[in-house]
Design a protein around this motif. Sequence first.
Motif, PDB file in Angstrom:
ATOM      1  N   ASP A 153       6.190  88.334 117.538  1.00 58.46           N
ATOM      2  CA  ASP A 153       6.961  87.720 118.905  1.00 58.46           C
ATOM      3  C   ASP A 153       7.621  86.327 118.741  1.00 58.46           C
ATOM      4  O   ASP A 153       8.206  86.278 119.341  1.00 58.46           O
ATOM      5  N   ALA A 154       6.993  85.682 117.782  1.00 60.82           N
ATOM      6  CA  ALA A 154       7.901  84.380 117.655  1.00 60.82           C
ATOM      7  C   ALA A 154       9.019  84.332 117.044  1.00 60.82           C
ATOM      8  O   ALA A 154       9.647  83.349 117.029  1.00 60.82           O
ATOM      9  N   TRP A 155       9.390  85.545 116.408  1.00 62.43           N
ATOM     10  CA  TRP A 155      10.672  85.656 115.661  1.00 62.43           C
ATOM     11  C   TRP A 155      11.479  86.681 116.185  1.00 62.43           C
ATOM     12  O   TRP A 155      12.993  86.654 116.276  1.00 62.43           O
ATOM     13  N   LEU A 156      10.962  87.983 116.419  1.00 62.76           N
ATOM     14  CA  LEU A 156      11.769  89.153 116.690  1.00 62.76           C
ATOM     15  C   LEU A 156      11.233  89.950 118.191  1.00 62.76           C
ATOM     16  O   LEU A 156       9.956  89.685 118.346  1.00 62.76           O
ATOM     17  N   ASP A 157      11.909  90.515 118.918  1.00 62.55           N
ATOM     18  CA  ASP A 157      11.410  91.294 119.942  1.00 62.55           C
ATOM     19  C   ASP A 157      11.232  92.922 119.533  1.00 62.55           C
ATOM     20  O   ASP A 157      11.422  93.179 118.583  1.00 62.55           O
ATOM     21  N   GLN A 158      10.892  93.705 120.658  1.00 64.52           N
ATOM     22  CA  GLN A 158      10.598  95.039 120.227  1.00 64.52           C
ATOM     23  C   GLN A 158      11.729  95.810 119.841  1.00 64.52           C
ATOM     24  O   GLN A 158      11.462  97.303 119.405  1.00 64.52           O
ATOM     25  N   THR A 159      12.891  95.423 120.066  1.00 63.88           N
ATOM     26  CA  THR A 159      14.043  96.170 119.660  1.00 63.88           C
ATOM     27  C   THR A 159      14.140  96.481 117.809  1.00 63.88           C
ATOM     28  O   THR A 159      15.051  97.163 117.690  1.00 63.88           O
ATOM     29  N   LYS A 160      13.456  95.447 117.302  1.00 68.44           N
ATOM     30  CA  LYS A 160      13.686  95.841 116.097  1.00 68.44           C
ATOM     31  C   LYS A 160      12.502  96.738 115.431  1.00 68.44           C
ATOM     32  O   LYS A 160      12.756  97.265 114.112  1.00 68.44           O
ATOM     33  N   PRO A 232       4.574  79.369 117.088  1.00 69.49           N
ATOM     34  CA  PRO A 232       3.319  79.742 117.693  1.00 69.49           C
ATOM     35  C   PRO A 232       3.536  81.389 118.212  1.00 69.49           C
ATOM     36  O   PRO A 232       4.810  81.628 118.661  1.00 69.49           O
ATOM     37  N   THR A 233       2.748  82.122 117.778  1.00 66.62           N
ATOM     38  CA  THR A 233       2.803  83.469 118.051  1.00 66.62           C
ATOM     39  C   THR A 233       1.853  84.002 119.036  1.00 66.62           C
ATOM     40  O   THR A 233       0.855  83.608 118.973  1.00 66.62           O
ATOM     41  N   LYS A 234       2.437  84.610 120.018  1.00 65.33           N
ATOM     42  CA  LYS A 234       1.546  85.213 120.996  1.00 65.33           C
ATOM     43  C   LYS A 234       1.115  86.510 120.744  1.00 65.33           C
ATOM     44  O   LYS A 234       0.044  87.014 121.316  1.00 65.33           O
ATOM     45  N   GLY A 235       1.760  87.310 119.943  1.00 67.46           N
ATOM     46  CA  GLY A 235       1.278  88.813 119.815  1.00 67.46           C
ATOM     47  C   GLY A 235       2.377  89.494 118.841  1.00 67.46           C
ATOM     48  O   GLY A 235       3.285  88.821 118.136  1.00 67.46           O
ATOM     49  N   PHE A 236       2.072  90.716 118.445  1.00 64.06           N
ATOM     50  CA  PHE A 236       2.768  91.269 117.901  1.00 64.06           C
ATOM     51  C   PHE A 236       3.436  92.903 118.518  1.00 64.06           C
ATOM     52  O   PHE A 236       2.485  93.297 119.021  1.00 64.06           O
ATOM     53  N   TRP A 237       4.489  93.372 118.249  1.00 63.24           N
ATOM     54  CA  TRP A 237       5.273  94.530 118.579  1.00 63.24           C
ATOM     55  C   TRP A 237       4.861  95.347 117.482  1.00 63.24           C
ATOM     56  O   TRP A 237       5.100  95.321 116.170  1.00 63.24           O
ATOM     57  N   PHE A 238       4.318  96.586 117.783  1.00 60.22           N
ATOM     58  CA  PHE A 238       3.835  97.773 116.765  1.00 60.22           C
ATOM     59  C   PHE A 238       4.672  98.962 117.056  1.00 60.22           C
ATOM     60  O   PHE A 238       4.732  99.462 118.143  1.00 60.22           O
ATOM     61  N   CYS A 239       5.206  99.787 116.282  1.00 59.63           N
ATOM     62  CA  CYS A 239       5.900 100.872 116.148  1.00 59.63           C
ATOM     63  C   CYS A 239       4.817 102.135 115.646  1.00 59.63           C
ATOM     64  O   CYS A 239       4.349 101.891 114.522  1.00 59.63           O
ATOM     65  N   ASP A 240       4.259 102.886 116.459  1.00 63.55           N
ATOM     66  CA  ASP A 240       3.161 103.788 115.778  1.00 63.55           C
ATOM     67  C   ASP A 240       4.115 104.970 114.993  1.00 63.55           C
ATOM     68  O   ASP A 240       4.713 105.835 115.568  1.00 63.55           O
ATOM     69  N   LEU A 241       3.956 104.798 113.764  1.00 61.73           N
ATOM     70  CA  LEU A 241       4.667 105.796 112.637  1.00 61.73           C
ATOM     71  C   LEU A 241       3.720 107.054 112.826  1.00 61.73           C
ATOM     72  O   LEU A 241       2.557 107.012 112.670  1.00 61.73           O
ATOM     73  N   LEU A 242       4.481 108.261 112.876  1.00 55.96           N
ATOM     74  CA  LEU A 242       3.611 109.677 112.760  1.00 55.96           C
ATOM     75  C   LEU A 242       4.491 110.281 111.511  1.00 55.96           C
ATOM     76  O   LEU A 242       5.508 110.398 111.069  1.00 55.96           O
ATOM     77  N   PRO A 243       3.396 111.264 110.862  1.00 53.97           N
ATOM     78  CA  PRO A 243       4.147 112.054 109.934  1.00 53.97           C
ATOM     79  C   PRO A 243       4.971 113.146 110.749  1.00 53.97           C
ATOM     80  O   PRO A 243       4.675 113.686 111.760  1.00 53.97           O
TER      81      PRO A 243
END
Length: 246
Positions: A153-160, A232-243
């Motif tokens: 999240d220091a570089w990109l947001d959840q839209t990516k 400074p990084t506060k956290g990370f956005w994750f996308c749960d990938l599924l089969p």
Amino acid sequence: MKEKVILCWSGGKDSALALHRILQTGDREVVALLTTCNEHFQRVSMHGVRLELLEKQAQATGLPLEKVFVSRGGSNEEYQKKMSDCLLAHKARGVTGVVFGDIFLEDLRRWREENLAKVGLRGIFPLWKIDSRELIREFIALGFGSTICCVNDAWLDQTKVGRNIDAEFIASLPGDVDPCGENGEFHSFAFAGPIFKQPLRIKTGEIVYRPIEQTHPSTAASPVCPLPGARPTKGFWFCDLLPDEA
């Protein structure tokens, strides 16, 4: 006789391209893919990919997969001990080198080489010092498919997250973001390309945010060391990938 190596496998585009280059040269035998996994979450460290998908990915390459599990909130010492034990076991079976998909981070390469030297192995870096823009163009041109599974999240947001890496995605990145995410801006999951016997069918699930204190501080792909231009990084956005069984 071909040199026996193992490949440090995050499942993302850089390790996929590194594997492709090693296989193309034909002078080394990749005996295993080695992945660091979070024991608590049962997912690939930093990338957040389900182990089920990691295993399907390895099966599609036709190569054995070895998982090293690290505990939630574990230390660098724990990580290094477990990795050393694993590497020494491979060395006893004739392995002499470890392949990484690193591109230009000098401190990271030095950290890897110093730790490998302790167990009598050497690092191999098939993508080293190649321009990131050239590498991502090569990745796309070769027919690789890869989905963004995590962003910093220091570089990109959840839209990516959840987007496939293509020319449009690369063009959409801010100018200060490396097109290969080499500074840790984003991570990906490779699902198609010349290293796979068949493409993986995946779909995107829930998008979640995890503050940095809930993520593991060190992985095979991202040990604790300062990065140039780090924010400074506060956290990370994750996308749960599924089969995708459809």
